[in-house]
Design a protein around this motif. Structure first.
Motif, PDB file in Angstrom:
ATOM      1  N   UNK A   1      37.346 -10.278 -15.793  1.00 14.84           N
ATOM      2  CA  UNK A   1      38.496 -10.736 -15.147  1.00 14.84           C
ATOM      3  C   UNK A   1      38.779 -12.207 -14.723  1.00 14.84           C
ATOM      4  N   UNK A   2      39.952 -12.547 -14.937  1.00 12.17           N
ATOM      5  CA  UNK A   2      40.189 -14.038 -14.654  1.00 12.17           C
ATOM      6  C   UNK A   2      39.891 -14.337 -13.122  1.00 12.17           C
ATOM      7  N   UNK A   3      39.474 -15.432 -12.855  1.00 14.54           N
ATOM      8  CA  UNK A   3      38.972 -15.925 -11.791  1.00 14.54           C
ATOM      9  C   UNK A   3      40.157 -16.833 -11.094  1.00 14.54           C
ATOM     10  N   UNK A   4      40.991 -16.016 -10.198  1.00 17.71           N
ATOM     11  CA  UNK A   4      42.109 -16.871  -9.819  1.00 17.71           C
ATOM     12  C   UNK A   4      42.278 -16.509  -8.161  1.00 17.71           C
ATOM     13  N   UNK A   5      43.138 -17.221  -7.395  1.00 20.06           N
ATOM     14  CA  UNK A   5      43.142 -17.041  -5.816  1.00 20.06           C
ATOM     15  C   UNK A   5      43.260 -15.530  -5.490  1.00 20.06           C
ATOM     16  N   UNK A   6      44.144 -14.742  -6.376  1.00 20.04           N
ATOM     17  CA  UNK A   6      44.147 -13.346  -6.166  1.00 20.04           C
ATOM     18  C   UNK A   6      43.071 -12.472  -6.251  1.00 20.04           C
ATOM     19  N   UNK A   7      42.261 -12.931  -7.142  1.00 24.13           N
ATOM     20  CA  UNK A   7      41.110 -11.965  -7.594  1.00 24.13           C
ATOM     21  C   UNK A   7      39.609 -12.556  -6.917  1.00 24.13           C
ATOM     22  N   UNK A   8      39.559 -13.689  -6.335  1.00 23.05           N
ATOM     23  CA  UNK A   8      38.323 -14.265  -6.270  1.00 23.05           C
ATOM     24  C   UNK A   8      37.754 -13.772  -4.844  1.00 23.05           C
ATOM     25  N   UNK A   9      38.665 -13.449  -3.960  1.00 29.57           N
ATOM     26  CA  UNK A   9      38.264 -13.096  -2.675  1.00 29.57           C
ATOM     27  C   UNK A   9      37.858 -11.594  -2.349  1.00 29.57           C
ATOM     28  N   UNK A  10      38.156 -10.687  -3.588  1.00 27.31           N
ATOM     29  CA  UNK A  10      37.807  -9.064  -3.351  1.00 27.31           C
ATOM     30  C   UNK A  10      36.687  -8.913  -3.745  1.00 27.31           C
ATOM     31  N   UNK A  11      36.093  -8.122  -2.910  1.00 30.61           N
ATOM     32  CA  UNK A  11      34.622  -7.662  -3.340  1.00 30.61           C
ATOM     33  C   UNK A  11      34.584  -7.028  -4.376  1.00 30.61           C
ATOM     34  N   UNK A  12      35.586  -5.780  -4.746  1.00 30.54           N
ATOM     35  CA  UNK A  12      35.329  -5.098  -5.909  1.00 30.54           C
ATOM     36  C   UNK A  12      35.302  -5.619  -7.026  1.00 30.54           C
ATOM     37  N   UNK A  13      35.630  -6.846  -7.095  1.00 35.97           N
ATOM     38  CA  UNK A  13      35.742  -7.697  -8.292  1.00 35.97           C
ATOM     39  C   UNK A  13      34.410  -8.160  -8.794  1.00 35.97           C
ATOM     40  N   UNK A  14      33.226  -8.298  -7.691  1.00 37.18           N
ATOM     41  CA  UNK A  14      31.962  -8.406  -7.918  1.00 37.18           C
ATOM     42  C   UNK A  14      31.017  -7.647  -8.252  1.00 37.18           C
ATOM     43  N   UNK A  15      30.892  -6.937  -9.461  1.00 35.77           N
ATOM     44  CA  UNK A  15      29.830  -5.875  -9.790  1.00 35.77           C
ATOM     45  C   UNK A  15      28.291  -6.089  -9.268  1.00 35.77           C
ATOM     46  N   UNK A  16      27.852  -7.134  -9.142  1.00 38.68           N
ATOM     47  CA  UNK A  16      26.589  -7.608  -9.005  1.00 38.68           C
ATOM     48  C   UNK A  16      26.260  -8.340  -7.505  1.00 38.68           C
ATOM     49  N   UNK A  17      25.417  -7.733  -6.778  1.00 38.01           N
ATOM     50  CA  UNK A  17      25.191  -8.519  -5.584  1.00 38.01           C
ATOM     51  C   UNK A  17      23.656  -8.701  -5.426  1.00 38.01           C
ATOM     52  N   UNK A  18      23.350  -9.613  -4.773  1.00 34.92           N
ATOM     53  CA  UNK A  18      22.127  -9.855  -4.179  1.00 34.92           C
ATOM     54  C   UNK A  18      21.682  -9.279  -2.769  1.00 34.92           C
ATOM     55  N   UNK A  19      20.522  -9.310  -2.427  1.00 36.57           N
ATOM     56  CA  UNK A  19      20.392  -8.621  -1.099  1.00 36.57           C
ATOM     57  C   UNK A  19      20.544  -9.455   0.283  1.00 36.57           C
ATOM     58  N   UNK A  20      20.987 -10.550  -0.151  1.00 31.88           N
ATOM     59  CA  UNK A  20      21.320 -11.382   1.139  1.00 31.88           C
ATOM     60  C   UNK A  20      20.354 -12.343   1.746  1.00 31.88           C
ATOM     61  N   UNK A  21      20.834 -13.263   2.429  1.00 30.62           N
ATOM     62  CA  UNK A  21      19.832 -14.032   3.141  1.00 30.62           C
ATOM     63  C   UNK A  21      20.417 -14.470   4.432  1.00 30.62           C
ATOM     64  N   UNK A  22      19.682 -14.379   5.457  1.00 30.65           N
ATOM     65  CA  UNK A  22      20.018 -14.633   7.021  1.00 30.65           C
ATOM     66  C   UNK A  22      20.088 -16.174   7.237  1.00 30.65           C
ATOM     67  N   UNK A  23      21.400 -16.434   7.819  1.00 28.69           N
ATOM     68  CA  UNK A  23      21.473 -17.834   8.409  1.00 28.69           C
ATOM     69  C   UNK A  23      21.944 -17.806   9.880  1.00 28.69           C
ATOM     70  N   UNK A  24      20.997 -18.310  10.603  1.00 24.06           N
ATOM     71  CA  UNK A  24      21.208 -18.331  11.982  1.00 24.06           C
ATOM     72  C   UNK A  24      21.425 -19.638  12.461  1.00 24.06           C
ATOM     73  N   UNK A  25      22.490 -19.857  13.115  1.00 24.90           N
ATOM     74  CA  UNK A  25      22.887 -21.123  13.835  1.00 24.90           C
ATOM     75  C   UNK A  25      22.815 -21.178  15.379  1.00 24.90           C
ATOM     76  N   UNK A  26      21.987 -21.702  15.805  1.00 24.75           N
ATOM     77  CA  UNK A  26      21.853 -21.597  17.505  1.00 24.75           C
ATOM     78  C   UNK A  26      22.675 -22.716  18.060  1.00 24.75           C
ATOM     79  N   UNK A  27      23.349 -22.690  19.205  1.00 23.89           N
ATOM     80  CA  UNK A  27      24.033 -23.625  19.897  1.00 23.89           C
ATOM     81  C   UNK A  27      23.221 -24.631  20.601  1.00 23.89           C
TER      82      UNK A  27
END
Length: 129
Positions: free
Chosen positions: A103-129
């Motif tokens: 797919x072309x990477x454009x402002x219309x496609x870049x934010x759609x999760x279904x355009x990303x077929x491969x994902x990592x497990x995630x990493x937690x970021x916690x910001x305390x006040x």
């Protein structure tokens, strides 16, 4: 199959900086456009930033512009998300994902999760006040 591995999350205070890393491994010699999403507690996962395969194009959600910078190491197929001036509202699980090579990477496609077929497990970021 492409494997995606994130690292770099942690607990920081408001105003601090943090850098996330994401490495994608797949077909040899293939470089991928990559993106970062985040999911705050009780909320949907949303787009944060993305970068083209050669680093020539970057995209950001308005709420992080001027504070977050996405970059990449082309040879290592690694993307980075440098986060500065962190706020408690940035607290979330941050996910890295590989954009569909077909797919072309454009402002219309870049934010759609279904355009990303491969994902990592995630990493937690916690910001305390």
């Amino acid at each position: 199959q492409v494997q995606v591995v994130e690292s770099g999350g942690g607990l920081v205070q408001a105003g601090d900086s943090l850098r996330l890393s994401c490495t994608a491994s797949g077909r040899a010699g293939t470089t991928y456009a990559m993106g970062w999403f985040r999911q705050a507690p009780g909320q949907e996962r949303v787009f944060v930033a993305a970068i083209s395969w050669n680093g020539g194009e970057t995209y950001y959600v308005d709420s992080v512009k001027g504070r977050f910078t996405i970059s990449r190491d082309y040879l290592k197929n690694t993307a980075y998300l440098q986060m500065t001036s962190l706020k408690p509202a940035d607290t979330a699980v941050y996910y890295c994902a590989v954009f569909s090579p077909g797919l072309p990477l454009t402002t219309s496609t870049v934010g759609q999760q279904y355009n990303y077929p491969y994902w990592g497990q995630g990493t937690q970021v916690t910001v305390s006040s």
